[in-house]
Design a protein around this motif. Structure first.
Motif, PDB file in Angstrom:
ATOM      1  N   ALA A 161       0.834  -1.205   0.000  1.00  0.00           N
ATOM      2  CA  ALA A 161       0.000   0.000   0.000  1.00  0.00           C
ATOM      3  C   ALA A 161       0.867   1.253   0.000  1.00  0.00           C
ATOM      4  O   ALA A 161       2.068   1.206   0.273  1.00  0.00           O
ATOM      5  CB  ALA A 161      -0.910  -0.007   1.221  1.00  0.00           C
ATOM      6  N   THR A 162       0.223   2.380  -0.286  1.00  0.00           N
ATOM      7  CA  THR A 162       0.940   3.654  -0.339  1.00  0.00           C
ATOM      8  C   THR A 162       1.447   4.057   1.045  1.00  0.00           C
ATOM      9  O   THR A 162       2.586   4.475   1.202  1.00  0.00           O
ATOM     10  CB  THR A 162      -0.010   4.770  -0.840  1.00  0.00           C
ATOM     11  OG1 THR A 162      -0.735   4.283  -1.943  1.00  0.00           O
ATOM     12  CG2 THR A 162       0.752   6.019  -1.203  1.00  0.00           C
ATOM     13  N   GLY A 163       0.550   3.988   2.021  1.00  0.00           N
ATOM     14  CA  GLY A 163       0.957   4.309   3.380  1.00  0.00           C
ATOM     15  C   GLY A 163       0.524   5.679   3.850  1.00  0.00           C
ATOM     16  O   GLY A 163       1.279   6.375   4.528  1.00  0.00           O
ATOM     17  N   GLY A 204      12.443   4.397  14.328  1.00  0.00           N
ATOM     18  CA  GLY A 204      12.128   3.884  12.992  1.00  0.00           C
ATOM     19  C   GLY A 204      10.942   4.574  12.342  1.00  0.00           C
ATOM     20  O   GLY A 204      10.585   4.263  11.216  1.00  0.00           O
ATOM     21  N   ASN A 205      10.327   5.509  13.078  1.00  0.00           N
ATOM     22  CA  ASN A 205       9.200   6.285  12.528  1.00  0.00           C
ATOM     23  C   ASN A 205       8.144   5.428  11.835  1.00  0.00           C
ATOM     24  O   ASN A 205       7.851   5.642  10.643  1.00  0.00           O
ATOM     25  CB  ASN A 205       9.706   7.349  11.541  1.00  0.00           C
ATOM     26  CG  ASN A 205      10.494   8.417  12.241  1.00  0.00           C
ATOM     27  OD1 ASN A 205       9.966   9.136  13.071  1.00  0.00           O
ATOM     28  ND2 ASN A 205      11.773   8.473  11.943  1.00  0.00           N
ATOM     29  N   PRO A 206       7.528   4.488  12.523  1.00  0.00           N
ATOM     30  CA  PRO A 206       6.479   3.713  11.854  1.00  0.00           C
ATOM     31  C   PRO A 206       5.338   4.608  11.365  1.00  0.00           C
ATOM     32  O   PRO A 206       4.744   4.335  10.321  1.00  0.00           O
ATOM     33  CB  PRO A 206       6.002   2.735  12.933  1.00  0.00           C
ATOM     34  CG  PRO A 206       6.490   3.291  14.231  1.00  0.00           C
ATOM     35  CD  PRO A 206       7.718   4.073  13.922  1.00  0.00           C
ATOM     36  N   VAL A 207       5.076   5.669  12.120  1.00  0.00           N
ATOM     37  CA  VAL A 207       3.995   6.601  11.765  1.00  0.00           C
ATOM     38  C   VAL A 207       4.527   8.016  11.954  1.00  0.00           C
ATOM     39  O   VAL A 207       5.191   8.303  12.955  1.00  0.00           O
ATOM     40  CB  VAL A 207       2.770   6.388  12.690  1.00  0.00           C
ATOM     41  CG1 VAL A 207       1.640   7.343  12.320  1.00  0.00           C
ATOM     42  CG2 VAL A 207       2.280   4.933  12.620  1.00  0.00           C
ATOM     43  N   PHE A 272       2.304   6.239   6.970  1.00  0.00           N
ATOM     44  CA  PHE A 272       2.789   5.001   7.584  1.00  0.00           C
ATOM     45  C   PHE A 272       4.004   4.530   6.803  1.00  0.00           C
ATOM     46  O   PHE A 272       3.903   4.302   5.590  1.00  0.00           O
ATOM     47  CB  PHE A 272       1.718   3.899   7.523  1.00  0.00           C
ATOM     48  CG  PHE A 272       0.340   4.367   7.910  1.00  0.00           C
ATOM     49  CD1 PHE A 272       0.126   5.067   9.087  1.00  0.00           C
ATOM     50  CD2 PHE A 272      -0.751   4.126   7.086  1.00  0.00           C
ATOM     51  CE1 PHE A 272      -1.145   5.511   9.441  1.00  0.00           C
ATOM     52  CE2 PHE A 272      -2.022   4.558   7.428  1.00  0.00           C
ATOM     53  CZ  PHE A 272      -2.216   5.260   8.605  1.00  0.00           C
ATOM     54  N   ASN A 273       5.120   4.364   7.499  1.00  0.00           N
ATOM     55  CA  ASN A 273       6.293   3.742   6.870  1.00  0.00           C
ATOM     56  C   ASN A 273       6.079   2.239   7.001  1.00  0.00           C
ATOM     57  O   ASN A 273       6.432   1.627   8.016  1.00  0.00           O
ATOM     58  CB  ASN A 273       7.564   4.228   7.555  1.00  0.00           C
ATOM     59  CG  ASN A 273       7.836   5.675   7.192  1.00  0.00           C
ATOM     60  OD1 ASN A 273       7.989   6.012   6.014  1.00  0.00           O
ATOM     61  ND2 ASN A 273       7.849   6.554   8.180  1.00  0.00           N
ATOM     62  N   PRO A 357       6.991  10.416   0.379  1.00  0.00           N
ATOM     63  CA  PRO A 357       8.414  10.311   0.759  1.00  0.00           C
ATOM     64  C   PRO A 357       8.666   9.271   1.849  1.00  0.00           C
ATOM     65  O   PRO A 357       9.168   9.604   2.922  1.00  0.00           O
ATOM     66  CB  PRO A 357       8.709  11.723   1.296  1.00  0.00           C
ATOM     67  CG  PRO A 357       7.414  12.124   1.955  1.00  0.00           C
ATOM     68  CD  PRO A 357       6.319  11.510   1.114  1.00  0.00           C
ATOM     69  N   ARG A 358       8.286   8.032   1.586  1.00  0.00           N
ATOM     70  CA  ARG A 358       8.467   7.033   2.648  1.00  0.00           C
ATOM     71  C   ARG A 358       9.939   6.799   2.950  1.00  0.00           C
ATOM     72  O   ARG A 358      10.796   6.965   2.090  1.00  0.00           O
ATOM     73  CB  ARG A 358       7.773   5.726   2.253  1.00  0.00           C
ATOM     74  CG  ARG A 358       6.295   5.806   2.543  1.00  0.00           C
ATOM     75  CD  ARG A 358       5.573   4.510   2.695  1.00  0.00           C
ATOM     76  NE  ARG A 358       6.272   3.323   2.359  1.00  0.00           N
ATOM     77  CZ  ARG A 358       5.736   2.317   1.632  1.00  0.00           C
ATOM     78  NH1 ARG A 358       4.512   2.427   1.169  1.00  0.00           N
ATOM     79  NH2 ARG A 358       6.431   1.220   1.410  1.00  0.00           N
TER      80      ARG A 358
END
Ligand SMILES: Cc1cc2nc3c(=O)[nH]c(=O)nc-3n(C[C@H](O)[C@H](O)[C@H](O)COP(=O)(O)OP(=O)(O)OC[C@H]3O[C@@H](n4cnc5c(N)ncnc54)[C@H](O)[C@@H]3O)c2cc1C
Length: 401
Positions: A161-163, A204-207, A272-273, A357-358
């Motif tokens: 998915a895009t995220g 890790g910046n999940p969100v 979401f990464n 920009p994931r």
């Protein structure tokens, strides 16, 4: 219909606001999603020009092209309870382009129904966005949980998915959005939004939140279904039902930003990464005592082999074959990823192409002129020409005039 002009400060009346919502404003139309707004702020003429990091991307930097199908149902996700033989099945599938966005709220409803049976040993079928959140919420509710799935992240559709937080993206058709559905949707969206706030600022910046710029050549351009298009419209719910969760947009006219003569509209979105976020969900599930078994089911009769009496069915598009549910329509979406660029912290939308920009890679996607792009298309073969078009459309913005 007159659209509000970019760069004007005219307040929008409710009727116009909702009409604008029908336009599925593409500001953030990354997954063909609409992002609600309460009218845009005009930037003061004296404000310093917008500074944006230059993009380092090109077709030579494409690392991966992936294709995936969104599980769209005209009537919205399936969340009812069904008894098949001795098993009680709580369905939790069919979230279109909103599966990640609605996952916590939707799975909260499924978990409530599963726990209401009185059983405390519960199975989850599926390990995508809906299966993982169902599993975690069951554990938090005190159940013993085994998650059965034929594939795990990163080999599930959710991983492709895009995220972005796009809770009404292809969630149902407008004419099926009954008052009861709207209430259910709003509660799922709010519950998910609040849960995502607890996942910000983690390693890790999940969100995280990003700025996203809708770029147009013409200040009146909005992405929407043409008025002569007689196909059913996709529901556009955000501005009507959760407008209070949506930051105001801001407009930038030519000369106030790095993109030559274009018009920009900035909105702020949750991103979401996905690799980091899916890994976090898996680790949390296992650390809290959840178990995972690889298993494939060909018909619901195969559930007989499971020891659990109550199951949450989170098989996504897989439910079409498993339950013979032909109300699920595939909506194809393709992502082209290029080498990550850590300093990129904003997204773009231009000429039917989105850029996100994931952290795991810059994500480019043709999303077309409206939400019918990819509709009823289950082809999973990557299209290199489409991928290059996506990358070239966005990188073209950075060329001098
Ligand atoms: C291009 C694209 C972009 C998207 N962007 C966004 C976005 O930005 N934001 C957003 O919120 N949503 C987005 N979506 C939608 C989102 O990805 C889906 O709604 C979501 O992934 C659905 O999750 P799921 O858990 O229901 O299904 P899946 O991720 O498909 O997981 C299903 C699980 O069930 C298992 N399974 C299936 N059938 C069987 C079987 N017969 N036996 C055993 N196991 C089985 C699978 O192995 C898998 O583990 C996008 C979708 C696409 C295609």
């Amino acid at each position: 219909m007159n659209q509000p002009k970019l760069g004007t400060q005219e307040p929008l009346g409710r009727r116009r606001l909702l009409a604008g919502a029908g336009a599925a404003l593409l500001v953030a139309a990354v997954d063909g999603c609409s992002v609600g707004v309460l009218g845009a702020k005009r930037r003061a003429a004296s404000a310093a020009p917008l500074q944006l990091a230059p993009l380092r991307a090109g077709i030579d930097r494409i690392t991966q092209i992936t294709v995936c199908t969104r599980p769209f149902r005209a009537q919205g996700p399936r969340l009812d309870v069904e008894q098949i033989g001795q098993k009680i099945i709580v369905h939790n599938y069919g979230h279109g382009g909103s599966g990640w966005s609605l996952s916590w709220g939707s799975s909260g409803i499924a978990v409530h129904k599963a726990m209401a049976t009185g059983e405390r040993e519960i199975a989850v079928i599926g390990c995508g966005a809906l299966g993982l959140t169902s599993g975690l919420l069951l554990l938090r509710a005190g159940a013993r949980v085994t998650l059965y799935a034929k594939d795990l992240p990163p080999n599930v559709r959710s991983s492709l998915a895009t995220g972005l937080w796009t809770p009404d993206s292809r969630i149902c058709f407008e004419d099926q959005a009954t008052p009861a559905f709207k209430q259910l949707w709003a509660s799922m969206a709010r519950q998910s939004f609040q849960t995502y706030q607890t996942l910000l600022g983690l390693p890790g910046n999940p969100v995280e939140f990003i700025d996203n710029y809708f770029v147009s050549d013409d200040p009146n351009t909005l992405r929407r279904q043409s008025p002569t298009d007689t196909r059913p419209k996709f529901a556009d719910l955000q501005r009507e039902l959760i407008a209070d969760l949506i930051p105001r947009r801001e407009d930038f006219g030519p000369g106030s930003h790095p993109f030559n003569e274009h018009y920009l509209r900035r909105s702020t979105l949750m991103m979401f990464n996905i690799p980091a976020y899916a890994r976090l969900l898996m680790e949390d599930f296992l650390a809290n005592g959840g178990k995972i078994e690889i298993a494939e089911f060909h018909t619901p009769a195969d559930f007989v082999k499971l020891r659990e009496k109550v199951l949450i069915n989170a098989t996504g598009y897989g439910a079409r074959a498993l339950f013979g549910d032909e109300s699920i329509v595939p909506v194809r979406g393709q992502l082209a990823r290029t080498i990550p660029q850590p300093e990129m912290n904003y997204g773009l939308f231009y000429k039917g192409v989105s850029f996100v920009p994931r952290r795991d890679g810059l994500v480019f996607q043709v999303v077309g002129d409206d939400d019918y792009y990819g509709f009823n298309d289950d082809t999973a073969v990557p299209d290199r020409v489409e991928a290059e078009l996506a990358v070239n459309t966005i990188t073209g913005l950075y060329k001098p005039a």
